[in-house]
Scaffold this motif. Sequence first.
Motif, PDB file in Angstrom:
ATOM      1  N   ARG A   1     -33.114 -27.977 -30.682  1.00 48.18           N
ATOM      2  CA  ARG A   1     -32.295 -28.750 -30.001  1.00 48.18           C
ATOM      3  C   ARG A   1     -30.975 -29.064 -30.856  1.00 48.18           C
ATOM      4  O   ARG A   1     -30.061 -29.261 -30.468  1.00 48.18           O
ATOM      5  N   ALA A   2     -31.433 -29.018 -32.085  1.00 47.31           N
ATOM      6  CA  ALA A   2     -30.237 -29.093 -33.315  1.00 47.31           C
ATOM      7  C   ALA A   2     -29.150 -28.086 -33.083  1.00 47.31           C
ATOM      8  O   ALA A   2     -27.986 -28.436 -33.223  1.00 47.31           O
ATOM      9  N   PHE A   3     -29.522 -26.734 -32.627  1.00 50.84           N
ATOM     10  CA  PHE A   3     -28.981 -25.609 -32.643  1.00 50.84           C
ATOM     11  C   PHE A   3     -28.041 -25.921 -31.478  1.00 50.84           C
ATOM     12  O   PHE A   3     -26.790 -25.576 -31.397  1.00 50.84           O
ATOM     13  N   LEU A   4     -28.773 -26.180 -30.375  1.00 50.53           N
ATOM     14  CA  LEU A   4     -27.990 -26.479 -28.983  1.00 50.53           C
ATOM     15  C   LEU A   4     -26.896 -27.772 -29.234  1.00 50.53           C
ATOM     16  O   LEU A   4     -25.730 -27.417 -28.706  1.00 50.53           O
ATOM     17  N   ALA A   5     -27.171 -28.535 -30.031  1.00 57.66           N
ATOM     18  CA  ALA A   5     -26.084 -29.683 -30.239  1.00 57.66           C
ATOM     19  C   ALA A   5     -24.968 -28.929 -31.006  1.00 57.66           C
ATOM     20  O   ALA A   5     -23.724 -29.307 -30.702  1.00 57.66           O
TER      21      ALA A   5
ATOM     22  N   ALA B   1     -22.752 -27.056 -28.577  1.00 57.22           N
ATOM     23  CA  ALA B   1     -21.932 -28.143 -27.824  1.00 57.22           C
ATOM     24  C   ALA B   1     -21.000 -28.615 -28.727  1.00 57.22           C
ATOM     25  O   ALA B   1     -19.655 -28.677 -28.085  1.00 57.22           O
ATOM     26  N   ASP B   2     -20.947 -28.783 -29.783  1.00 59.34           N
ATOM     27  CA  ASP B   2     -19.930 -29.246 -30.495  1.00 59.34           C
ATOM     28  C   ASP B   2     -18.833 -28.224 -30.692  1.00 59.34           C
ATOM     29  O   ASP B   2     -17.688 -28.598 -30.845  1.00 59.34           O
TER      30      ASP B   2
ATOM     31  N   ILE C   1     -22.519 -26.050 -22.844  1.00 64.34           N
ATOM     32  CA  ILE C   1     -23.265 -24.628 -23.238  1.00 64.34           C
ATOM     33  C   ILE C   1     -24.716 -24.917 -23.307  1.00 64.34           C
ATOM     34  O   ILE C   1     -25.580 -23.776 -23.082  1.00 64.34           O
ATOM     35  N   PRO C   2     -25.354 -26.078 -23.656  1.00 64.96           N
ATOM     36  CA  PRO C   2     -26.747 -25.976 -23.622  1.00 64.96           C
ATOM     37  C   PRO C   2     -27.437 -25.626 -22.279  1.00 64.96           C
ATOM     38  O   PRO C   2     -28.572 -25.041 -22.216  1.00 64.96           O
ATOM     39  N   ALA C   3     -26.728 -26.039 -21.470  1.00 69.04           N
ATOM     40  CA  ALA C   3     -27.159 -25.600 -19.987  1.00 69.04           C
ATOM     41  C   ALA C   3     -27.140 -24.522 -19.745  1.00 69.04           C
ATOM     42  O   ALA C   3     -28.282 -23.978 -18.997  1.00 69.04           O
ATOM     43  N   LEU C   4     -26.238 -23.798 -20.111  1.00 65.41           N
ATOM     44  CA  LEU C   4     -25.938 -22.278 -19.618  1.00 65.41           C
ATOM     45  C   LEU C   4     -27.174 -21.582 -20.715  1.00 65.41           C
ATOM     46  O   LEU C   4     -27.515 -20.667 -20.162  1.00 65.41           O
ATOM     47  N   VAL C   5     -27.339 -21.951 -21.822  1.00 64.26           N
ATOM     48  CA  VAL C   5     -28.401 -21.404 -22.562  1.00 64.26           C
ATOM     49  C   VAL C   5     -29.869 -21.531 -21.703  1.00 64.26           C
ATOM     50  O   VAL C   5     -30.843 -20.617 -21.823  1.00 64.26           O
TER      51      VAL C   5
ATOM     52  N   TYR D   1     -20.074 -19.125 -25.519  1.00 70.55           N
ATOM     53  CA  TYR D   1     -21.345 -18.549 -24.950  1.00 70.55           C
ATOM     54  C   TYR D   1     -21.222 -17.109 -24.951  1.00 70.55           C
ATOM     55  O   TYR D   1     -21.775 -16.326 -25.728  1.00 70.55           O
ATOM     56  N   LEU D   2     -20.289 -16.779 -24.308  1.00 72.89           N
ATOM     57  CA  LEU D   2     -20.530 -15.295 -23.801  1.00 72.89           C
ATOM     58  C   LEU D   2     -19.573 -14.469 -24.883  1.00 72.89           C
ATOM     59  O   LEU D   2     -19.638 -13.201 -25.237  1.00 72.89           O
TER      60      LEU D   2
END
Length: 462
Positions: free
Chosen positions: A140-144, A147-148, A154-158, A217-218
């Motif tokens: 979750r730290a990486f997802l955050a 997102a930043d 982006i977290p939703a797309l992951v 993301y892409l």
Amino acid sequence: MHCTAWTRRALAAAALAVLCCTSGCASIVIGRPSSLQPSPPTVAPGDVPVAGATDEAADVTARNALADLEAFWSATFPDVFGTEFQPLSGGYFSVDPGNVDPSEFPQGVGCGAQPLDVENNAFYCQAPNQPHSDAITYDRAFLAELADNFGRFIPALVMAHEFGHAVQARVESPRASIAIETQADCFAGSWTRWVAEGNAEHSHLRAPELDELLRGYLKLRDPVGTSTAAQSAHGSYFDRVSAFQEGFDDGATACRDHFGPQRVFTQGEFSDRDILTHGNAPYDELWTIIEKSLPTVWGQAFRQVFTENFTEPSIDRFRGDAPGCAPGPDRELVYCGDEKLVAIDEPQLAGPSYEEIGDFAVATAVSIPYSLSVRDQLGLSTDDEDAVRSAVCLTGFYAAKVYKGEAKAEISPGDVDESVQFLLTYGNDADVLAAVKLSGFQLVDLFRNGFLQGLDSCGIDR
């Protein structure tokens, strides 16, 4: 185990590139302007249990996405695959590797992995002899951090990409890694379209955020020069964008049907010469390549498709004001029909494109007004939105001919990626393209259609 191509090194490189730097089939209709849309309700933790989750934004976004992914695939899977969707049996796991309570995960996380193994990653796994098989796990730290750097969605797309792997585990999936990963991108694209159209209960996406998705993301592609046969290949930038947009445009059925052995991937290994030049022709040599390849492609097309000869325009590089035939002195890309002239501002556009993106970005830039000359010779408009749409699509057709070795030019790994980067970086600049209401996402989609589907997709029927 299938992992998203997220690493901190790639993240840093992509962030730097963003700073440096369909037919428009994607027609996104959202009921109300984003400023008027109420925030969707969040999912209660007990409704979608995520082991280790907190009330941090990344966890909330991930949980909301997982709830909507369950709803989407429960409804979509039977129509696409003919059976009911079986929910993930192994659960979901959120980990902050920098702050782990080992007692929280007595049997580890997905497939028995240890929490520290999740650092800088998200993955779906299926291992029947391990605890928590058929599970999604994420840092979750990486997802955050993602997102930043690349936007809140982006977290939703992951999550959507990893859920795509769960879909694959329930059906016959491709064998090659690059096909597995890009098909998961396609599945993510089909869900993202569903969200963008306002169908999700807990997730929402504004149309302008689609450009962020492509930039972020892409953009985290495999390193340029990676073989398509690499054990963990995920695809080039164009490969992943193309897969995502195919799902977005055409839905999950296209994802099911179009990832067989015949699918085209632009990723490839460097030749010895490419290794020395990083795939970029010297600047002066580049112009010789452009001036040969464009008339070669369109000379062939006119003879074979339109049964007439092509009259090539001249190509000019200018400094300062645009040629007097241009609509204004500040234009950086110009086509003048009466003069049969294509022109590009060298210090403001050609030079920066070459230095910041690469050689094929310059070829892409020149190809757009050159494609207007194609339309002009066919008696079609050159100064409206239809003309711009068509010219970007025709540029994709030109890029495909270069890729196939049919243009007196050799493609290098990453060249087609540079077309995508050029469109996202410069496509919304009114001095580069005419002031038309096309997003970067739409421009890339137009290019993709021309590359993969050819002239028939580019609006040049006579």
